[in-house]
Design a protein around this motif. Sequence first.
Motif, mmCIF file in Angstrom:
data_model
loop_
_atom_site.group_PDB
_atom_site.id
_atom_site.type_symbol
_atom_site.label_atom_id
_atom_site.label_comp_id
_atom_site.label_asym_id
_atom_site.label_seq_id
_atom_site.Cartn_x
_atom_site.Cartn_y
_atom_site.Cartn_z
ATOM 1 N N SER A 59 1.248 97.447 25.712
ATOM 2 C CA SER A 59 0.281 97.986 25.936
ATOM 3 C C SER A 59 -0.461 98.115 27.369
ATOM 4 C CB SER A 59 -0.562 96.270 25.251
ATOM 5 O OG SER A 59 -0.210 95.252 26.447
ATOM 6 N N LYS A 60 -1.049 99.025 27.763
ATOM 7 C CA LYS A 60 -0.640 99.019 29.169
ATOM 8 C C LYS A 60 -0.939 97.998 29.771
ATOM 9 C CE LYS A 60 -2.412 103.940 28.754
ATOM 10 N NZ LYS A 60 -2.063 104.579 30.021
ATOM 11 N N ASN A 61 -2.468 96.420 29.252
ATOM 12 C CA ASN A 61 -2.829 95.786 29.594
ATOM 13 C C ASN A 61 -1.928 94.318 29.407
ATOM 14 O OD1 ASN A 61 -5.274 96.089 30.654
ATOM 15 N ND2 ASN A 61 -6.467 96.768 28.570
ATOM 16 N N GLU A 62 -2.166 93.606 30.232
ATOM 17 C CA GLU A 62 -1.737 92.210 30.074
ATOM 18 C C GLU A 62 -2.483 91.035 29.434
ATOM 19 O OE1 GLU A 62 2.240 90.614 32.953
ATOM 20 O OE2 GLU A 62 0.688 91.261 34.430
ATOM 21 N N TYR A 63 -2.455 90.518 27.898
ATOM 22 C CA TYR A 63 -3.076 89.737 28.374
ATOM 23 C C TYR A 63 -3.248 88.294 28.200
ATOM 24 C CZ TYR A 63 -4.181 93.944 25.817
ATOM 25 O OH TYR A 63 -5.010 95.047 25.732
ATOM 26 N N ILE A 64 -4.016 87.287 28.343
ATOM 27 C CA ILE A 64 -3.778 85.860 28.303
ATOM 28 C C ILE A 64 -4.463 85.139 27.194
ATOM 29 C CG2 ILE A 64 -5.850 85.682 30.479
ATOM 30 C CD1 ILE A 64 -1.823 83.324 29.921
ATOM 31 N N PHE A 65 -4.037 84.383 26.358
ATOM 32 C CA PHE A 65 -4.927 84.597 24.901
ATOM 33 C C PHE A 65 -6.066 85.171 24.550
ATOM 34 C CE2 PHE A 65 -4.996 80.483 27.932
ATOM 35 C CZ PHE A 65 -3.774 79.347 27.363
ATOM 36 N N GLY A 66 -5.893 85.402 23.095
ATOM 37 C CA GLY A 66 -6.870 86.110 22.354
ATOM 38 C C GLY A 66 -5.890 86.005 20.934
ATOM 39 N N LYS A 67 -6.698 87.128 20.482
ATOM 40 C CA LYS A 67 -7.135 87.715 18.426
ATOM 41 C C LYS A 67 -6.477 88.631 18.989
ATOM 42 C CE LYS A 67 -7.859 86.449 13.844
ATOM 43 N NZ LYS A 67 -7.705 88.217 13.801
ATOM 44 N N ILE A 68 -5.417 88.792 18.248
ATOM 45 C CA ILE A 68 -5.300 90.642 18.642
ATOM 46 C C ILE A 68 -4.295 90.818 17.260
ATOM 47 C CG2 ILE A 68 -2.414 92.048 19.255
ATOM 48 C CD1 ILE A 68 -4.317 90.520 21.794
ATOM 49 N N ASP A 69 -4.628 92.425 16.542
ATOM 50 C CA ASP A 69 -4.289 92.892 15.571
ATOM 51 C C ASP A 69 -3.953 93.828 15.584
ATOM 52 O OD1 ASP A 69 -6.141 90.358 14.390
ATOM 53 O OD2 ASP A 69 -8.034 91.389 14.965
ATOM 54 N N MET A 70 -3.024 94.236 14.542
ATOM 55 C CA MET A 70 -3.068 95.611 14.093
ATOM 56 C C MET A 70 -2.473 96.187 12.862
ATOM 57 S SD MET A 70 -1.863 98.563 16.545
ATOM 58 C CE MET A 70 -0.681 97.676 17.867
ATOM 59 N N GLN A 71 -3.157 96.873 12.215
ATOM 60 C CA GLN A 71 -2.511 97.501 10.655
ATOM 61 C C GLN A 71 -1.101 98.286 11.064
ATOM 62 O OE1 GLN A 71 -6.037 100.098 9.423
ATOM 63 N NE2 GLN A 71 -6.863 97.376 8.243
ATOM 64 N N LEU A 72 -0.004 97.416 10.422
ATOM 65 C CA LEU A 72 1.385 98.649 10.150
ATOM 66 C C LEU A 72 1.080 98.884 8.733
ATOM 67 C CD1 LEU A 72 1.830 96.432 12.562
ATOM 68 C CD2 LEU A 72 4.062 96.533 12.425
ATOM 69 N N LYS A 73 2.027 100.440 8.729
ATOM 70 C CA LYS A 73 2.877 100.411 7.680
ATOM 71 C C LYS A 73 4.582 100.432 7.722
ATOM 72 C CE LYS A 73 1.319 104.021 5.486
ATOM 73 N NZ LYS A 73 0.970 105.795 4.389
ATOM 74 N N LEU A 74 4.595 100.042 7.641
ATOM 75 C CA LEU A 74 6.359 100.078 7.349
ATOM 76 C C LEU A 74 7.283 101.569 6.679
ATOM 77 C CD1 LEU A 74 7.039 96.034 7.071
ATOM 78 C CD2 LEU A 74 5.996 97.479 9.065
ATOM 79 N N VAL A 75 7.963 101.234 7.360
ATOM 80 C CA VAL A 75 9.195 102.303 6.909
ATOM 81 C C VAL A 75 9.191 102.105 5.451
ATOM 82 C CG1 VAL A 75 11.190 103.142 7.088
ATOM 83 C CG2 VAL A 75 10.164 102.496 8.719
ATOM 84 N N PRO A 76 9.466 103.475 4.357
ATOM 85 C CA PRO A 76 9.422 103.863 3.010
ATOM 86 C C PRO A 76 10.341 103.267 2.654
ATOM 87 C CG PRO A 76 8.445 105.859 3.869
ATOM 88 C CD PRO A 76 8.594 104.487 5.377
ATOM 89 N N GLY A 77 11.551 103.528 1.367
ATOM 90 C CA GLY A 77 12.154 103.947 0.414
ATOM 91 C C GLY A 77 13.660 103.039 1.200
ATOM 92 N N ASN A 78 14.340 103.815 1.192
ATOM 93 C CA ASN A 78 15.542 102.254 1.560
ATOM 94 C C ASN A 78 15.597 102.956 3.236
ATOM 95 O OD1 ASN A 78 18.135 101.708 2.411
ATOM 96 N ND2 ASN A 78 19.330 102.922 0.447
ATOM 97 N N SER A 79 15.270 101.388 3.908
ATOM 98 C CA SER A 79 15.111 100.929 5.296
ATOM 99 C C SER A 79 16.283 100.032 5.790
ATOM 100 C CB SER A 79 13.743 100.145 5.747
ATOM 101 O OG SER A 79 13.718 99.581 5.050
#
Length: 285
Positions: A59-79
């Motif tokens: 991230s460009k920013n630094e944070y001090i406390f917060g609620k951080i959300d991110m949606q991920l779709k992970l590596v499929p198949g043989n990972s």
Amino acid sequence: MESKSVILILFASLIATASAGNFYKDFDITWGDGRGKILNNGNLLTLSLDKTSGSGFQSKNEYIFGKIDMQLKLVPGNSAGTVTAYYLSSQGPNHDEIDFEFLGNVSGQPYTLHTNVFSQGKGGREQQFKLWFDPTANFHTYSILWNPQRIIFSVDGTPIREFKNSESIGVAFPKNQPMRIYSSLWNADDWATQGGRVKTDWSKAPFTAAYRNFNANACVWSKGRSSCKSSSAASKTNNANWFTQEMDSTSQARMKWVQKNYMIYNYCADTQRFPQGLPKECRAA
């Protein structure tokens, strides 16, 4: 700055919250020689791994406390052998860190979700889970709530772990060091899958993970001070909520359900690892 002063400044500045992010605006691809990409007008980010290199962003920013959300779709198949890490971290030998790590798998086997908390350079607080869904089929939301009282890890809104502030019994808690958001996709086949017994199959490369819908209801740290800015009244309410948020009885029950059915390792239950007694925060829980 004294920790009490930091918290007072933060509390006084909790007048708003950051809105949903754009990857061009909020993040830098920091390594990978082109294997990390920002796509779809900044609404999608992908990281890739091949035999030459993985990739990562921060991230460009630094944070001090917060609620951080991110949606991920992970590596499929043989990972197998791959690790997708998504975490908050400060810098230096006495750094703080809050980790999600997703350990790859042979096709058809569930991912292992590895969590950890570092405070003042001390980690070793691992809890691991098997996810109850296929994290490669669709995007899922992975959240970190971090306030002065607790850290709560959640998956699709379901809490899976809580790390409470136990400073009263001499356990350091991350609250004085601002942290950036990091993510990386890298090869760790010496340990990641079945303790390193299953190696990365490079014929399946490149391996790719995808990110979208980043949101930070958080205070940005800049020049020694915190700032939380937004124009919506709803954001102001949400921001004040996360700064003092704790789990209600329903959330506690959901977390217990996850831990009963899907937790596969808990450092607070590993008496062989701690023959002289479990860590203080485990005994206080």
